[in-house]
Design a protein around this motif. Structure first.
Motif, PDB file in Angstrom:
ATOM      1  N   ALA A 416       8.778 -67.457  16.881  1.00  0.00           N
ATOM      2  CA  ALA A 416       8.240 -66.257  17.515  1.00  0.00           C
ATOM      3  C   ALA A 416       6.915 -66.567  18.218  1.00  0.00           C
ATOM      4  CB  ALA A 416       8.060 -65.152  16.481  1.00  0.00           C
ATOM      5  N   PHE A 417       6.054 -67.354  17.582  1.00  0.00           N
ATOM      6  CA  PHE A 417       4.805 -67.777  18.216  1.00  0.00           C
ATOM      7  C   PHE A 417       5.090 -68.506  19.526  1.00  0.00           C
ATOM      8  CE2 PHE A 417       2.281 -67.138  14.300  1.00  0.00           C
ATOM      9  CZ  PHE A 417       1.104 -66.666  14.863  1.00  0.00           C
ATOM     10  N   GLN A 418       6.043 -69.415  19.494  1.00  0.00           N
ATOM     11  CA  GLN A 418       6.383 -70.180  20.697  1.00  0.00           C
ATOM     12  C   GLN A 418       6.928 -69.267  21.785  1.00  0.00           C
ATOM     13  OE1 GLN A 418       9.189 -72.846  18.948  1.00  0.00           O
ATOM     14  NE2 GLN A 418       7.652 -74.233  18.131  1.00  0.00           N
ATOM     15  N   CYS A 419       7.737 -68.295  21.388  1.00  0.00           N
ATOM     16  CA  CYS A 419       8.335 -67.375  22.357  1.00  0.00           C
ATOM     17  C   CYS A 419       7.256 -66.521  23.020  1.00  0.00           C
ATOM     18  CB  CYS A 419       9.361 -66.498  21.646  1.00  0.00           C
ATOM     19  SG  CYS A 419      10.524 -65.691  22.742  1.00  0.00           S
ATOM     20  N   VAL A 420       6.307 -66.016  22.225  1.00  0.00           N
ATOM     21  CA  VAL A 420       5.225 -65.200  22.785  1.00  0.00           C
ATOM     22  C   VAL A 420       4.364 -66.034  23.721  1.00  0.00           C
ATOM     23  CG1 VAL A 420       3.158 -63.885  22.220  1.00  0.00           C
ATOM     24  CG2 VAL A 420       5.217 -63.613  20.840  1.00  0.00           C
ATOM     25  N   GLU A 421       4.093 -67.267  23.336  1.00  0.00           N
ATOM     26  CA  GLU A 421       3.275 -68.124  24.187  1.00  0.00           C
ATOM     27  C   GLU A 421       3.962 -68.400  25.521  1.00  0.00           C
ATOM     28  OE1 GLU A 421       0.297 -71.569  23.082  1.00  0.00           O
ATOM     29  OE2 GLU A 421       2.362 -72.255  22.920  1.00  0.00           O
ATOM     30  N   VAL A 422       5.262 -68.663  25.478  1.00  0.00           N
ATOM     31  CA  VAL A 422       6.011 -68.862  26.713  1.00  0.00           C
ATOM     32  C   VAL A 422       5.973 -67.601  27.569  1.00  0.00           C
ATOM     33  CG1 VAL A 422       8.326 -69.211  27.668  1.00  0.00           C
ATOM     34  CG2 VAL A 422       7.506 -70.678  25.818  1.00  0.00           C
ATOM     35  N   GLU A 423       6.157 -66.440  26.925  1.00  0.00           N
ATOM     36  CA  GLU A 423       6.140 -65.171  27.655  1.00  0.00           C
ATOM     37  C   GLU A 423       4.789 -64.913  28.311  1.00  0.00           C
ATOM     38  OE1 GLU A 423       7.465 -60.494  26.937  1.00  0.00           O
ATOM     39  OE2 GLU A 423       7.169 -61.849  25.230  1.00  0.00           O
ATOM     40  N   SER A 424       3.715 -65.363  27.682  1.00  0.00           N
ATOM     41  CA  SER A 424       2.381 -65.138  28.245  1.00  0.00           C
ATOM     42  C   SER A 424       2.164 -65.922  29.531  1.00  0.00           C
ATOM     43  CB  SER A 424       1.311 -65.526  27.223  1.00  0.00           C
ATOM     44  OG  SER A 424       1.311 -66.926  26.972  1.00  0.00           O
ATOM     45  N   PHE A 425       2.941 -66.970  29.752  1.00  0.00           N
ATOM     46  CA  PHE A 425       2.816 -67.763  30.971  1.00  0.00           C
ATOM     47  C   PHE A 425       3.652 -67.192  32.124  1.00  0.00           C
ATOM     48  CE2 PHE A 425       2.041 -71.626  28.078  1.00  0.00           C
ATOM     49  CZ  PHE A 425       0.697 -71.317  28.008  1.00  0.00           C
ATOM     50  N   LEU A 426       4.578 -66.280  31.820  1.00  0.00           N
ATOM     51  CA  LEU A 426       5.447 -65.731  32.848  1.00  0.00           C
ATOM     52  C   LEU A 426       4.723 -64.653  33.651  1.00  0.00           C
ATOM     53  CD1 LEU A 426       8.763 -65.337  30.790  1.00  0.00           C
ATOM     54  CD2 LEU A 426       8.123 -67.217  32.307  1.00  0.00           C
ATOM     55  N   SER A 427       5.117 -64.509  34.885  1.00  0.00           N
ATOM     56  CA  SER A 427       4.562 -63.450  35.722  1.00  0.00           C
ATOM     57  C   SER A 427       5.121 -62.098  35.289  1.00  0.00           C
ATOM     58  CB  SER A 427       4.900 -63.704  37.188  1.00  0.00           C
ATOM     59  OG  SER A 427       6.306 -63.652  37.387  1.00  0.00           O
ATOM     60  N   ILE A 428       4.407 -61.030  35.634  1.00  0.00           N
ATOM     61  CA  ILE A 428       4.853 -59.688  35.270  1.00  0.00           C
ATOM     62  C   ILE A 428       6.210 -59.383  35.894  1.00  0.00           C
ATOM     63  CG2 ILE A 428       4.316 -57.230  35.444  1.00  0.00           C
ATOM     64  CD1 ILE A 428       2.551 -58.669  33.510  1.00  0.00           C
ATOM     65  N   SER A 429       6.404 -59.801  37.149  1.00  0.00           N
ATOM     66  CA  SER A 429       7.669 -59.518  37.829  1.00  0.00           C
ATOM     67  C   SER A 429       8.841 -60.216  37.149  1.00  0.00           C
ATOM     68  CB  SER A 429       7.583 -59.958  39.291  1.00  0.00           C
ATOM     69  OG  SER A 429       7.296 -61.345  39.379  1.00  0.00           O
ATOM     70  N   ARG A 430       8.609 -61.440  36.681  1.00  0.00           N
ATOM     71  CA  ARG A 430       9.689 -62.154  36.012  1.00  0.00           C
ATOM     72  C   ARG A 430       9.987 -61.540  34.646  1.00  0.00           C
ATOM     73  NH1 ARG A 430       9.976 -68.756  35.493  1.00  0.00           N
ATOM     74  NH2 ARG A 430      12.166 -68.888  34.820  1.00  0.00           N
ATOM     75  N   ARG A 431       8.938 -61.183  33.928  1.00  0.00           N
ATOM     76  CA  ARG A 431       9.145 -60.520  32.635  1.00  0.00           C
ATOM     77  C   ARG A 431       9.850 -59.181  32.828  1.00  0.00           C
ATOM     78  NH1 ARG A 431       3.483 -59.874  30.104  1.00  0.00           N
ATOM     79  NH2 ARG A 431       4.712 -58.650  28.620  1.00  0.00           N
ATOM     80  N   LYS A 432       9.522 -58.465  33.900  1.00  0.00           N
ATOM     81  CA  LYS A 432      10.166 -57.190  34.188  1.00  0.00           C
ATOM     82  C   LYS A 432      11.657 -57.380  34.462  1.00  0.00           C
ATOM     83  CE  LYS A 432      10.070 -52.720  35.108  1.00  0.00           C
ATOM     84  NZ  LYS A 432       9.715 -51.710  34.089  1.00  0.00           N
TER      85      LYS A 432
END
Length: 500
Positions: A416-432
């Motif tokens: 979960a830590f790794q997943c959150v860290e990866v998500e923090s590097f993604l752009s808002i548009s990609r996460r959306k």
């Protein structure tokens, strides 16, 4: 539902649920959560308070983790529905994880999402719940695994180039090997700049954590560097870049510098005694830090991830105990130096001698020291080798037992830590885009043609989950009769009332 989520008193809107949690009335809070997250149905539609709950309490996960962790199971149980019908060995399970996944437009900082809060404030056993495990699985399979493996592949490539150019063929001045070393340095420098940009960006946005260096003294640190692996990586990129661009083949013999290979020979092939220089120390540090990073690759597998986590815990315990041992070494060295024994006339020699004694390396002849010095040496040996090291072994055994008892929970928490860290590097548009691909706004069926509330996903799980602790078959409270907005919802009759 409204009276349990928001009430207005003297113009101030407050939450009865939060009152109950913060006042320690967890039984009342448990009743409220179960009642809000109950799924009810009449002839017209389904009624489910998930959306109202999270709309009125956007920080609900944080409050529960900090002030009422006992309610975590009730919250997560209320975000799940099981069918009681088994088809082909599988049954429908609805996971209402829209609010736990979080809309990037509403929570742009990945480290403030519910999954991140469970990582920072929660406990490993929380990740054993099916809802949190499904949330982690959705994010990990959708973007976390691929991006994490891509990052690890980059560093595996960097390790291969470094080992080839600096260690295996470190004494070669051929064009190919010089190019390999330059490529290694260039990649390291680019990675260093990329990490520096992220650190500066996080600092400017206030995305920092606090590290305690002294009692009541906390230093703000960018979130990227709070992860020990990222700190190792950042330092490693610096040392590797320095080693790569301090290229001996560029200077030649005219400057007195020629590349030394790992066998102790210079490029001429003549055996010589190599004197350790600063660039060799930097190169050795780079080799150590690069290869240590391979331990993080193990976390791709949950079982091996637990092993790497255990190794990290080992170094934490070891570091604390060695700090105490070093203080004892300096203290006894000062005492021996004060006795003016011939073996300990110099303080630095006394410290080195006690370190050798601690590690079992041959040092000075302690049998030749004076009586009082021998007494101090014996006391030091008993205190450090029999006392501190025994305590260290006991701590390590106890820590491993605790870790083994919740092995799977720890491995999921690491992921979960790794997943959150990866998500923090993604752009808002990609996460959306990833968020919209989940289809949380589509109604989920309870049965063919029987559409229920939105806000989740449906998964066909093996029928064996019926033996799990969190399995409740078709928990929908169905009420017959003609529905009317003016009629109260039928009250649930308690067993005690029936007996009366």
């Amino acid at each position: 539902i409204a009276w349990m989520t928001e009430v207005e008193l003297n113009g101030t809107v407050s939450s009865p649920l939060y009152w109950a949690i913060r006042e320690g009335k967890l039984n009342i809070a448990q009743f409220m959560l179960r009642d809000i997250l109950a799924i009810r149905a009449d002839r017209e539609c389904y009624y489910y308070g998930r959306e109202e709950l999270f709309s009125a309490h956007p920080d609900l996960v944080k409050v529960i983790c900090q002030d009422g962790s006992e309610l975590t199971t009730d919250l997560l149980d209320g975000l799940m529905w099981h069918s009681q019908t088994v088809l082909d060995g599988r049954l429908r399970v609805n996971y209402y994880i829209k609010d736990l996944y979080s809309d990037p437009d509403e929570i742009p900082d990945a480290w403030k999402t519910p999954l991140a809060i469970f990582c920072l404030e929660g406990k490993p056993e929380m990740f054993m719940h099916p809802v949190l495990n499904k949330l982690l699985s959705v994010k990990w399979l959708r973007f976390g695994r691929n991006l994490f493996c891509a990052v690890q592949a980059f560093f595996v490539l960097l390790i291969a180039l470094f080992t080839t150019g600096f260690l295996v063929y470190g004494c070669s001045c051929s064009t190919e090997m010089v190019s390999v070393r330059i490529a290694t340095g260039s990649l390291s420098a680019l990675c260093f700049l990329f990490l520096t940009v992220i650190i500066l960006r996080q600092a400017s946005l206030g995305q920092v954590g606090y590290v305690q260096i002294l009692p009541y003294v906390h230093v703000p640190v960018a979130r990227l560097l709070l992860n020990p692996w990222n700190l190792i990586r950042y330092v490693c990129m610096i040392t590797t870049s320095v080693s790569a661009f301090d290229e001996p083949c560029w200077f030649g013999e005219a400057s007195g510098r020629t590349p030394a290979c790992t066998t102790g020979q210079f490029a001429t092939g003549e055996p010589v005694t190599v004197e350790t220089t600063w660039d060799m120390v930097v190169l050795a540090a780079s080799a150590l830090l690069l290869w240590v990073q391979l331990l993080q690759v193990l976390s791709v597998s949950q079982s091996l991830g637990t092993l790497s986590f255990a190794i990290g815990r080992l170094f934490q315990q070891l570091g604390r105990n060695l700090a105490i041992v070093f203080v004892l070494i300096v203290a006894f060295a000062c005492a021996l130096n004060a006795l003016q024994d011939a073996e300990y006339m110099e303080l630095d020699n006394a410290i080195v001698d006690l370190i050798r004694l601690t590690l079992g390396i041959e040092g000075s002849e302690t049998v030749a020291v004076q009586n009082w010095s021998l007494i101090f040496v014996v006391c030091f040996t008993v205190l450090v080798q029999l006392g501190m090291f025994s305590i260290l072994i006991a701590q390590l055994v106890k820590g491993y037992d605790e870790l083994y008892a919740d092995q799977e929970g720890n491995s999921r928490m690491i992921r979960a830590f790794q997943c959150v860290e990866v998500e923090s590097f993604l752009s808002i548009s990609r996460r959306k885009r990833y968020y919209e691909e989940c289809g949380f706004d589509n109604p989920i069926e309870f049965d063919n043609g029987d559409e229920g509330p939105t806000g989740g996903i449906q998964v066909l799980e093996p029928a064996s989950i019926r033996g799990g602790l969190h399995y409740v078959p078709d928990r929908i409270m169905r009420c017959t009769g003609t529905p009317s907005a003016l009629d109260p919802w039928p009250a649930t009759v308690l067993l005690e009332e029936e007996e009366l």
